[in-house]
Design an enzyme around this catalytic site. Structure first.
Site, PDB file in Angstrom:
ATOM      1  N   LYS A   1       0.832  -1.209   0.000  1.00 48.29           N
ATOM      2  CA  LYS A   1       0.000   0.000   0.000  1.00 48.29           C
ATOM      3  C   LYS A   1       0.865   1.257   0.000  1.00 48.29           C
ATOM      4  O   LYS A   1       0.410   2.334  -0.383  1.00 48.29           O
ATOM      5  CB  LYS A   1      -0.898  -0.004   1.240  1.00 48.29           C
TER       6      LYS A   1
ATOM      7  N   ASP B   1      -8.304   0.734   6.682  1.00 54.46           N
ATOM      8  CA  ASP B   1      -8.205  -0.391   7.614  1.00 54.46           C
ATOM      9  C   ASP B   1      -6.855  -0.359   8.312  1.00 54.46           C
ATOM     10  O   ASP B   1      -6.594  -1.132   9.217  1.00 54.46           O
ATOM     11  CB  ASP B   1      -8.279  -1.713   6.833  1.00 54.46           C
TER      12      ASP B   1
HETATM   13  C1  LIG Z   1      -2.115  -6.007   3.097  1.00 60.13           C
HETATM   14  C2  LIG Z   1      -3.229  -5.823   2.153  1.00 60.13           C
HETATM   15  N1  LIG Z   1      -3.462  -6.744   1.236  1.00 60.13           N
HETATM   16  C3  LIG Z   1      -4.460  -6.605   0.337  1.00 60.13           C
HETATM   17  C4  LIG Z   1      -5.288  -5.498   0.359  1.00 60.13           C
HETATM   18  C5  LIG Z   1      -6.394  -5.393  -0.629  1.00 60.13           C
HETATM   19  O1  LIG Z   1      -6.284  -4.291  -1.465  1.00 60.13           O
HETATM   20  P1  LIG Z   1      -7.554  -3.725  -2.220  1.00 60.13           P
HETATM   21  O2  LIG Z   1      -8.458  -3.120  -1.176  1.00 60.13           O
HETATM   22  O3  LIG Z   1      -7.014  -2.750  -3.180  1.00 60.13           O
HETATM   23  O4  LIG Z   1      -8.243  -4.891  -2.857  1.00 60.13           O
HETATM   24  C6  LIG Z   1      -5.076  -4.507   1.322  1.00 60.13           C
HETATM   25  C7  LIG Z   1      -5.935  -3.333   1.392  1.00 60.13           C
HETATM   26  O5  LIG Z   1      -5.854  -2.526   2.304  1.00 60.13           O
HETATM   27  C8  LIG Z   1      -4.007  -4.655   2.235  1.00 60.13           C
HETATM   28  O6  LIG Z   1      -3.721  -3.729   3.159  1.00 60.13           O
END
Ligand SMILES: Cc1ncc(COP(=O)(O)O)c(C=O)c1O
Length: 406
Positions: free
Chosen positions: A75, A123
């Site tokens: 991110k 989150d």
């Molecule tokens: C560690 C991690 N993996 C996957 C995701 C999923 O990303 P997206 O919301 O773009 O699908 C997030 C989203 O916050 C994340 O923090």
């Protein structure tokens, strides 16, 4: 649950706007921005031969985003990039001349940045990235967090000087509240999810993620045949799938979107054929994936280039964290947070199911690419779920504070 993509747009070319957002030219620009950051070291791509042989596939390659830009997740590439671009654009408007990333630290740009506030809901990881981007350029950040975001994750965001605002309810409630307050105060919302009429900024966030795919394609011995990526609102899955489709064309890998069974908004969207909001249920351990409504831009991409949608259960995510911490054979150990190994959990489920293997042509020749999207972004939670502190997991690489791998 496993659902092949049956949308009428499946296999259609990307919408021209999305092709521009996620294309090679845009990704090169992201890399140029990234090169101006303090810590632009590519994250490692690791290979797990013991796991590949257990799963009956040719190879498993895992891009380890746990140390990306010192933030612990991929991110770091999205929110901060979008913030910096937006502030530079505003500075260009106010100064009446083009302003580039090379001007990041000039007094004129910093004076304008200081008058701007960016806001988002999170989150945990996206908010950290937005806050870091704002701090880098000298803007203010207001980050909205819902009740389920742990105190440790809140503290990690606050360390970048952001204002934290607690919101009752779920992630989706915090998205709505961030928009409401930002509209009232004249702040710019830098969201990782999109909705009708609000697409450009989340598009920039997704664009930031393309740097990770470019790195991976340079590191992989050959393009993958299969890619399993976890999804919350679908932004990272769409960025990876979209970029791969654009650069590899007909040679693109099979792409599978993996979600927690308790928060499978993309699978449900694929089932009904248009974006839907699902009812929140019990919380999932995969905290970063607990989203009940997909990003519109992400869905527009995934409806065309995702081959299948699937879910994994709570115990699948925890099992993968443990497996990566204590691998078999010569596989390197990897620290994966609760949401980090979920794409791999999808592969483990798929490989164990004879029907899914056939549906995906998954066999001993398959070269599978997955992403460890986060490290132990909540240390206490990691220790609870894996039984050891993350710093005691001996990973194959040592990360030095100055940003070099050894
Ligand atoms: C560690 C991690 N993996 C996957 C995701 C999923 O990303 P997206 O919301 O773009 O699908 C997030 C989203 O916050 C994340 O923090």
């Amino acid at each position: 649950m496993f659902l092949p993509n049956q949308h009428p747009d499946y296999r259609q070319p990307l919408d021209p706007v999305d092709a521009e957002t996620l294309g090679v030219k845009a990704a090169e620009e992201v890399e140029r921005y990234l090169a101006c950051r303090d810590n632009p070291v590519p994250t490692p791509l690791l290979t797990l031969p013991a796991l590949a042989s257990e799963l009956g596939v040719g190879a498993v390659h895992i891009k380890d985003e746990s140390l990306r830009l010192g933030l612990g997740s991929f991110k770091a590439l999205g929110g901060s990039y979008a913030v910096i671009r937006l502030v530079l654009e505003e500075a260009g408007r106010q100064l009446g001349r083009p302003v580039d990333i090379a001007d990041l630290h000039t007094p004129a740009v910093r004076a304008i940045a200081a008058s701007l506030t960016v806001a988002c809901a999170t989150d945990g990881n996206h908010g950290r990235s937005v806050a870091q981007g704002a701090q880098l350029i000298g803007a203010r950040a207001a980050i909205f967090v819902h009740a389920g975001v742990s105190a440790e994750r809140v503290a990690a965001i606050a360390r970048f000087g952001a204002q934290l605002i607690r919101v009752e309810g779920t992630y989706d409630d915090s998205v709505a509240e961030a928009s409401r307050v930002a509209a009232e105060k004249g702040w710019t919302v830098v969201s990782d999810t999109s909705w009708p009429g609000y697409e450009r900024i989340p598009g920039l966030v997704m664009q930031g993620y393309t740097a990770m795919v470019r790195e991976a394609l340079r590191q992989l011995p050959a393009p993958p045949t299969h890619v399993f990526v976890q999804a919350g609102v679908g932004g990272v899955a769409a960025a990876v799938a979209g970029y791969l489709a654009l650069v590899l064309g007909d040679r693109r890998p099979a792409f599978i979107v993996v979600e927690p069974a308790r928060a499978a908004c993309l699978l449900e969207t694929a089932r009904v054929g248009h974006p839907v909001k699902i009812a929140p249920g019990a919380p999932t351990v995969m905290a970063m994936l607990e989203c009940y409504e997909p990003s519109r831009v992400a869905w527009r991409v995934l409806s065309r280039v995702a081959d299948a949608f699937m879910t994994v259960d709570e115990e699948d995510a925890v099992a993968v964290m443990n497996r990566l911490a204590r691998p078999g054979g010569s596989d390197p150990a990897i620290v994966a947070g609760e949401s980090g190994g979920v794409g791999l959990a999808g592969l483990v489920r798929a490989a164990a199911d004879p029907e899914i293997r056939v549906a995906l042509d998954l066999d001993a020749m398959s070269r599978v690419f997955v992403i460890n999207t986060e490290g132990a972004t909540d240390l206490e939670r990691y220790a609870d779920l894996v039984g050891v502190r993350p710093e005691t997991v001996t990973t194959g690489a040592t990360f030095h504070a100055r940003g070099a791998w050894a």
